[in-house]
Structure formats: C-alpha cells, structure tokens
Design a protein around this motif. Structure first.
Motif: not given
Length: 457
Positions: A107-112, A89-95, A30-35
C-alpha cells in the motif's frame, strides 16, 4: 518525477525546478489505494513506524471519506506527520513491512498519509486543543521536529510551553534543510502553526546561551527540553578549502529555501563532497540552479553511502554523476584566487569499522585533478559541544548522555531529544525518530511533574 527544466536559460524554468516534483494522489487514486488495504489486525506497518501511527485506521478513514479524522489519527501519533509523508524512507519502514509485499505491491502508505494531511493543510484545519492549564511551565530549546513534538504533547497535557528558536522561523530541518522540491516550506509552517495555536509561545531569533542562559530557564521553568540538533558542516581538513568557492551544504540548501531563485549561477562545474542525504540535496539543488556538470565524490562505494536509495535515484535522474573511492586532498585556485580544480586520490576499501562501513586507504600514485568552480562540503555536521559544556551537561564528543528510558540528561530537570542525542552506530537519524523522541521526553516530564490523576488524556 518531473523533467528538469532547461538549465540556465529562463528564470521561469529555474523557479519551476524548485517546485515540488511529486504532485501526490488525486481523490480517485487515494480512494482506490485506500480500499486495497487489508486493515490488518496487529498490523506490521504500525510496528515499523517509529511514531506508531495507526496506519490501518487512518487509511480506513480515507476510504470512508473522513479526511479530518484521518489527518487527526496521523498527527496524533506524529506531530510532523505532514512532513514525514514526504521525506520518510517508507520503503524501509511502513511500506517495507506491508503484508502485500508478498503478493502484489505494498500500500502507498506515504502517499495516503500525504493525501490526508494535504487536505488538512488546504482546509486550514486545527486538529487539536490545548489541555486545561496545570500551572507548570516547560521551556523547549530548539523548534525542529523533536522540539515541536515535545511542545505539542506538553501543551495538550496542560503545560505552559515556550519554544526558544535561534532561527527566524521554527521548524528546524523541515523548514530550512530539506529541499523545497521535496518539502515546501508551507508544509512545515502548517505543522508549526498546529503547535503555536495550542497556546505555545515561540520565541524566534533567540539563542539560548547568548540571549538567555540555561540557568535562567532552569530557574523560571519546571523542566527544560533540549532539542538543538546539529550545526554546520565541518572542515574537510585540506589545503585551499578557505577559498570563497567552497560552500557549506547546509547553508546552500537553506539559501534555496529562503532566498528568491535567480539566474545567478552557482557555478558551471560543481563537486559535492560526501554521500549522505544532505550531499544529495546539495547536488540536486546545484543541478536545478543551472550548473552544467554536478559530481558527487565519496571515499567509499555506493554500498557504504548513507543516503536513502530513493535520494540516490533522484540525483541520477537530475544527471548528477558519482565518483566512488575518491578522496579530495586539495582545492586548487587559479591566478585570480578562484576555485579551479579539486585534486583527489583514489581509495581502496579495507576492513569494516564499528558502524559496519569499511575503512579506506589511499592508493599509491593515484592523484588526479577535476575541473570545478564550486566545491560543496557535505561530510556531516558539527556538534554544539561548547554549548553543552557551557550548560554543564555530560556528553561524549557532543552527543548528550541521557537516560534511555526517560531521556533525562545529567541535570535532573533537563531532558533532550533529536540529533543532539543521536550517536554513530545507533541507526538512522530520521525526522520521524526525532519526533518520537520529542514525544517520549514530554511523557517523561509529564509523569514526573503531573499529579497522578492527570496522567491519562
């Protein structure tokens, strides 16, 4: 995803099949992805989110170690943000809107989002407080995503809110209708508790129209929000569907979430009729219950199916097979009256309908029969038309007519949100959309009922 356990052999294996398949990010991930986030100004990911979560803000708070602040940012915008972290469906929305799609990976927004809200759940965080009471009362009919969102917002504005919920627990689709291996009930229960702890009364096992009338609520409350969703799966309209082995997909999924998983087989050969997200959920549940062969039949092609792409991929990994351009015409029984076959015919695609999907027509002399023990109907859901007429509300075939700006119905102090106002051709009926509509209905009520100085939080 995790490998499906050996079917029908061990009770432990069957129970393991219904545990959440995705474990989420660990702290280092999570830290690596958020950065990796660029914290964009005027971020397109915010615009792509129906609830307008400040995504760069909550990700930056993860990077700085402020997990409560991150969860609060998420839940501030989306009262069912923990659920949406798993089912959107984050791949269709935010991601899908992330600027990094053009260079590396989004960014893996849903996972974060899940990482932050999971922390809040695990640490039993209460993220919000009720507002100072303003002397006004609002009734919310239905405790699903839209109802919870309305109630949460109104409670924070200082209203005395009561939710009337027909089921044993609130949460609606999130509690009962989304498979447990994608959305455990504890996630929905936490979101319900976030609302309940704002002094919101939740009256479960209470049916409006049966246990209490709408007219009573209109008399006792300053406003009413109608968020009743939709009902059971409609009939297929073919001979034999009254047989015991023909099931409702909504009820089947609900059973897997509310009853113990046992070694009792659903059936060896299972056919699901339909190709939406509920059909996928029913098919994967059947596979995980130990069915040896699970098929989905659909009268159009994969291009026209309404299920999300990730749901489709998930089902294929559970060995669900798909039979396109296939229309059931009769459920066949054996001599003892048990389901034994599904007679179908092949279909051909024609011109596009108003919603963009193409019409179908039967292919002459194309009938064939598939062996089956259980047929599961997943062809949409009925509307609560009789209830709306009993309430005297204007509707079109069960779809409530509302003012597009205020979500007010044909009755002055009755508002609506969620599936009850969702019509064919209006986009996707998503959990996140229902939550946003619930917020909008609450704001419209507040603008109408609250003294001007209290309009701002």
């Amino acid at each position: 995803m995790t490998q499906l356990k050996s079917k029908g052999i061990s009770l432990d294996n069957l129970q393991a099949n219904f545990k959440e398949v995705h474990t989420g990010l660990n702290t280092q991930e999570a830290m690596e992805e958020s950065n990796r986030c660029l914290y964009c100004y005027d971020a397109p990911c915010i615009k792509a989110c129906p609830t307008s979560i400040d995504i760069p803000k909550f990700i930056k708070k993860i990077a700085s170690g402020n997990l409560k602040g991150s969860a609060t940012t998420i839940m501030e915008a989306n009262p069912v943000g923990a659920t949406c972290a798993r089912v959107c469906p984050t791949e269709e929305l935010c991601e899908g809107a992330c600027v990094l799609n053009h260079s590396t990976e989004p960014i893996l927004i849903g996972d974060l989002q899940r990482f932050a809200t999971d922390w809040a759940i695990k640490n039993e965080q209460l993220l919000f407080k009720p507002g100072e009471k303003n002397g006004k009362k609002v009734a919310v009919i239905g405790g699903g995503p839209a109802g919870l969102a309305s109630a949460r917002e109104l409670a924070r504005f200082g209203y005395e809110v009561t939710i009337f919920e027909a089921e044993k627990e609130a949460g609606g689709l999130d509690t009962y209708g989304i498979v447990s291996f994608r959305l455990p009930q504890d996630v929905s229960r936490w979101e319900v508790d976030q609302v309940r702890k704002l002094d919101v009364e939740i009256r479960t096992n209470t049916k409006v129209g049966v246990d209490v009338s709408l007219s009573e609520l209109e008399e006792k409350y300053d406003a009413v929000v109608l968020t009743i969703g939709m009902g059971h799966v409609p009939m297929l309209g073919i001979p034999g569907e009254e047989l015991e082995g023909v099931r409702d997909a909504i009820e089947f999924v609900k059973e897997t979430k509310t009853q113990p998983i046992t070694k009792e087989l659903l059936g060896k050969n299972v056919i699901v009729v339909g190709a939406g997200n509920t059909a996928i959920d029913a098919a994967t549940c059947a596979a995980r219950k130990g069915a040896a062969d699970v098929k989905i039949v659909y009268r159009r092609t994969a291009k026209e199916m309404t299920a999300y792409d990730f749901e489709y991929d998930f089902a294929k990994q559970d060995d669900v097979s798909f039979h396109w351009l296939t229309q059931p015409v009769e459920v066949i029984s054996d001599e003892e009256g048990r389901v034994s076959g599904l007679k179908c015919m092949k279909m051909a695609l024609g011109e596009a309908e108003a919603d963009g999907r193409r019409k179908t027509a039967p292919v002459e002399d194309s009938e064939f029969t598939m062996d089956v023990d259980v047929v599961i109907k997943a062809i949409g859901q009925n509307r609560y038309t009789e209830m709306l007429e009993q309430f005297g509300l204007d509707h079109a075939n069960g779809v409530l007519k509302v003012d597009p700006e205020t979500l007010q119905t044909s009755k002055e102090n009755v508002y609506a949100a969620g599936d009850v106002i969702f019509a064919k051709g209006q986009g996707e009926a998503m959990v996140v959309t229902a939550a946003q509509q619930g917020k909008e209905a609450a704001m419209a009520i507040h603008k109408k009922l609250a003294p001007a100085p209290t309009l701002m939080r």
